[in-house]
Scaffold this motif. Sequence first.
Motif, PDB file in Angstrom:
ATOM      1  N   GLY A 263       0.829  -1.208   0.000  1.00 39.07           N
ATOM      2  CA  GLY A 263       0.000   0.000   0.000  1.00 39.07           C
ATOM      3  C   GLY A 263       0.861   1.253   0.000  1.00 39.07           C
ATOM      4  O   GLY A 263       0.598   2.211  -0.743  1.00 39.07           O
ATOM      5  N   SER A 264       1.914   1.245   0.801  1.00 37.76           N
ATOM      6  CA  SER A 264       2.811   2.403   0.875  1.00 37.76           C
ATOM      7  C   SER A 264       3.554   2.604  -0.439  1.00 37.76           C
ATOM      8  O   SER A 264       3.770   3.735  -0.876  1.00 37.76           O
ATOM      9  CB  SER A 264       3.820   2.209   2.011  1.00 37.76           C
ATOM     10  OG  SER A 264       3.139   2.080   3.243  1.00 37.76           O
ATOM     11  N   VAL A 265       3.945   1.503  -1.050  1.00 33.76           N
ATOM     12  CA  VAL A 265       4.633   1.581  -2.347  1.00 33.76           C
ATOM     13  C   VAL A 265       3.704   2.231  -3.387  1.00 33.76           C
ATOM     14  O   VAL A 265       4.109   3.160  -4.099  1.00 33.76           O
ATOM     15  CB  VAL A 265       5.078   0.173  -2.816  1.00 33.76           C
ATOM     16  CG1 VAL A 265       5.436   0.170  -4.303  1.00 33.76           C
ATOM     17  CG2 VAL A 265       6.255  -0.312  -1.980  1.00 33.76           C
ATOM     18  N   MET A 266       2.451   1.780  -3.438  1.00 35.00           N
ATOM     19  CA  MET A 266       1.515   2.321  -4.426  1.00 35.00           C
ATOM     20  C   MET A 266       1.215   3.797  -4.145  1.00 35.00           C
ATOM     21  O   MET A 266       1.148   4.614  -5.065  1.00 35.00           O
ATOM     22  CB  MET A 266       0.215   1.505  -4.437  1.00 35.00           C
ATOM     23  CG  MET A 266       0.396   0.037  -4.837  1.00 35.00           C
ATOM     24  SD  MET A 266       1.285  -0.227  -6.398  1.00 35.00           S
ATOM     25  CE  MET A 266      -0.012   0.140  -7.586  1.00 35.00           C
ATOM     26  N   ALA A 267       1.055   4.143  -2.869  1.00 30.16           N
ATOM     27  CA  ALA A 267       0.783   5.538  -2.504  1.00 30.16           C
ATOM     28  C   ALA A 267       1.940   6.444  -2.925  1.00 30.16           C
ATOM     29  O   ALA A 267       1.735   7.595  -3.321  1.00 30.16           O
ATOM     30  CB  ALA A 267       0.532   5.654  -1.001  1.00 30.16           C
ATOM     31  N   SER A 268       3.166   5.907  -2.878  1.00 30.83           N
ATOM     32  CA  SER A 268       4.332   6.727  -3.240  1.00 30.83           C
ATOM     33  C   SER A 268       4.315   7.103  -4.717  1.00 30.83           C
ATOM     34  O   SER A 268       4.858   8.131  -5.107  1.00 30.83           O
ATOM     35  CB  SER A 268       5.632   6.004  -2.872  1.00 30.83           C
ATOM     36  OG  SER A 268       5.964   5.007  -3.820  1.00 30.83           O
ATOM     37  N   PHE A 269       3.687   6.284  -5.536  1.00 36.03           N
ATOM     38  CA  PHE A 269       3.548   6.654  -6.951  1.00 36.03           C
ATOM     39  C   PHE A 269       2.468   7.721  -7.124  1.00 36.03           C
ATOM     40  O   PHE A 269       2.635   8.682  -7.859  1.00 36.03           O
ATOM     41  CB  PHE A 269       3.154   5.434  -7.800  1.00 36.03           C
ATOM     42  CG  PHE A 269       4.272   4.449  -8.011  1.00 36.03           C
ATOM     43  CD1 PHE A 269       5.400   4.824  -8.727  1.00 36.03           C
ATOM     44  CD2 PHE A 269       4.187   3.159  -7.518  1.00 36.03           C
ATOM     45  CE1 PHE A 269       6.430   3.918  -8.945  1.00 36.03           C
ATOM     46  CE2 PHE A 269       5.207   2.250  -7.721  1.00 36.03           C
ATOM     47  CZ  PHE A 269       6.337   2.632  -8.431  1.00 36.03           C
ATOM     48  N   ASN A 270       1.353   7.514  -6.416  1.00 33.68           N
ATOM     49  CA  ASN A 270       0.203   8.401  -6.603  1.00 33.68           C
ATOM     50  C   ASN A 270       0.542   9.875  -6.431  1.00 33.68           C
ATOM     51  O   ASN A 270       0.046  10.730  -7.165  1.00 33.68           O
ATOM     52  CB  ASN A 270      -0.901   8.023  -5.618  1.00 33.68           C
ATOM     53  CG  ASN A 270      -2.082   8.966  -5.677  1.00 33.68           C
ATOM     54  OD1 ASN A 270      -2.845   8.964  -6.630  1.00 33.68           O
ATOM     55  ND2 ASN A 270      -2.202   9.820  -4.675  1.00 33.68           N
ATOM     56  N   VAL A 271       1.418  10.181  -5.459  1.00 31.88           N
ATOM     57  CA  VAL A 271       1.719  11.586  -5.153  1.00 31.88           C
ATOM     58  C   VAL A 271       2.691  12.218  -6.144  1.00 31.88           C
ATOM     59  O   VAL A 271       2.987  13.406  -6.051  1.00 31.88           O
ATOM     60  CB  VAL A 271       2.272  11.733  -3.711  1.00 31.88           C
ATOM     61  CG1 VAL A 271       1.260  11.184  -2.701  1.00 31.88           C
ATOM     62  CG2 VAL A 271       3.617  11.021  -3.537  1.00 31.88           C
ATOM     63  N   GLU A 272       3.171  11.429  -7.086  1.00 29.54           N
ATOM     64  CA  GLU A 272       4.147  11.967  -8.048  1.00 29.54           C
ATOM     65  C   GLU A 272       3.508  12.748  -9.209  1.00 29.54           C
ATOM     66  O   GLU A 272       4.219  13.335 -10.017  1.00 29.54           O
ATOM     67  CB  GLU A 272       5.018  10.835  -8.626  1.00 29.54           C
ATOM     68  CG  GLU A 272       5.943  10.223  -7.584  1.00 29.54           C
ATOM     69  CD  GLU A 272       6.848   9.148  -8.170  1.00 29.54           C
ATOM     70  OE1 GLU A 272       7.970   9.020  -7.668  1.00 29.54           O
ATOM     71  OE2 GLU A 272       6.427   8.436  -9.103  1.00 29.54           O
ATOM     72  N   ASP A 273       2.191  12.716  -9.301  1.00 30.76           N
ATOM     73  CA  ASP A 273       1.526  13.466 -10.362  1.00 30.76           C
ATOM     74  C   ASP A 273       0.106  13.802  -9.905  1.00 30.76           C
ATOM     75  O   ASP A 273      -0.375  13.283  -8.905  1.00 30.76           O
ATOM     76  CB  ASP A 273       1.493  12.628 -11.666  1.00 30.76           C
ATOM     77  CG  ASP A 273       1.297  13.495 -12.918  1.00 30.76           C
ATOM     78  OD1 ASP A 273       0.933  14.690 -12.783  1.00 30.76           O
ATOM     79  OD2 ASP A 273       1.504  12.968 -14.029  1.00 30.76           O
TER      80      ASP A 273
END
Lengths: 306, 306
Positions: A263-273
């Motif tokens: 979940g943390s890995v996926m969230a880290s992508f979300n905030v990039e755009d």
Amino acid sequence: MITLLVVGTVAYDTIETPFGKVEKVLGGSALHFTNAASFFTDVGIVATVGKDFELSDIDFLKERNVDLSGIAIGEGKTFSWSGKYGYDLNQAITIKTELNVIEQFAPQIPESFRDASFVFLANIDPRLQIEAINQVNAPQLIVLDTMNFWIEHKYDTLMEAIEKIHMLIINEAELREISKEHNLVKGARKIMAYGPSWIIAKRGEYGVFMMSENEVFLAPAFPLEDVFDPTGAGDTFAGGFMGYLANIGEVSSETIKQAAVMGSVMASFNVEDFSINRLKKLKYEEIRERYTAFKRCCEFRDIEFR
Amino acid sequence: MITLLVVGTVAYDTIETPFGKVEKVLGGSALHFTNAASFFTDVGIVATVGKDFELSDIDFLKERNVDLSGIAIGEGKTFSWSGKYGYDLNQAITIKTELNVIEQFAPQIPESFRDASFVFLANIDPRLQIEAINQVNAPQLIVLDTMNFWIEHKYDTLMEAIEKIHMLIINEAELREISKEHNLVKGARKIMAYGPSWIIAKRGEYGVFMMSENEVFLAPAFPLEDVFDPTGAGDTFAGGFMGYLANIGEVSSETIKQAAVMGSVMASFNVEDFSINRLKKLKYEEIRERYTAFKRCCEFRDIEFR
């Protein structure tokens, strides 16, 4: 038949951060959740949109085995949220919320979704969350999210919903508000007394706090140099978390910890755009690479005592 | 000859938390640091106290191989700090600071301390930190701490000190203030350009952020149900961190991560009681047990990708 069911919102967002502004972009809890979960399992989404909604914009989800047949088209316009962030991206300032079609939303779970083993009730009126629970057939794991508005205005209904679930995923501040305890360990224990076996508190850039009867688990957030837009990070966390669990099919202390990391890995992508953009174009290989980098940030060699 | 040298303050504190109040108890950065570090290595302490100070109160440190001969007795009273905390124990409110003997403090490093391999410059005037650095003979690791007061009033002198050290251990807010960057990765990189190879940002209940040229490491804080008094937690972290490193004698990416975990373990004890009380009576065996519990809170089974 689907494995993972999500009930929540699909929205149009207008967002301003110190790094830019976008208008009327795709958003909503169910959409961010599904965008992440669909990398791991087949998802059925239950939500309502207005007649103005461009369904073709989310067609790409079908290629990831998402069943969109539970999206109802209501009278009026799509739910819309407008907000902004300062440099401290942990705190969103809501400029305007237009409920529109959400005002008459009553979740109708399609027959083919009712045997889902995993159910995520995103942040909506707790009365509707209870209605959704009443329509599903004994899932293995029901997870619920909420927000300060329901805690402050529908506390009793919310606690009634919490009695019926297995896991609560909320923000740290919401855990404190529900439990009336500043200490997270004490607060989580108080909420668990109502029924849930697991409490997860999201802490933004500080990661997540997770507690069960027997243990506490702490996962950091991946340290990014450029955080662009945090909108939907919490739902993306939940999507990666539940998608991973649904794929494994086993709910245990070990798999839940792994799911929290995913979940943390996926969230880290979300905030990039902005919006759902980053996860829309994300490749599975990138998840594997980010996970390896994530692990490197929190692993240490065992200490040998004399 | 000693292995680890600390230059800082020994103080009398008056502290109020929601859980109680104590007056004129032992405190100060060098004392909290030494109390932790002395579990792992021999420590030499350089500080100044007033004529009112009861030296016999810290005699117990001699049994842990602490050399107290660097504590000077100055004219006047011992430095004293008075502060209080609300339920959010992350933020201390200073009620009164009486510098007393600290006003004339000029660190005199005894001959027998000058070959210490590890040096910790606790939070004092950066001009004095530079004076201390000038008196030691090429230590393996010089670590410096500071506070908002020096960042705001002696920025240039502070940066001159930072040029001479290997590692900075400060609070997250101080990292942002020194670097003028909200993002910790960017901020740490900016400060590293002045010289230090490692930056550690303490984040209270959220643990620590650590960065070197090649990596970031994140350690959580041990989740406690009862936090009694956070005073000295940062210096206790630094003491556990440097005591562990000095004991190992090797400074590498791997040992620094282990040291950060040990620092967090020691800090978790410090907050369980007022003043230096908890670590004064701490048994080595308890450190081992807490470490095992700590590890359980952040370890997860490796994810296997298809």
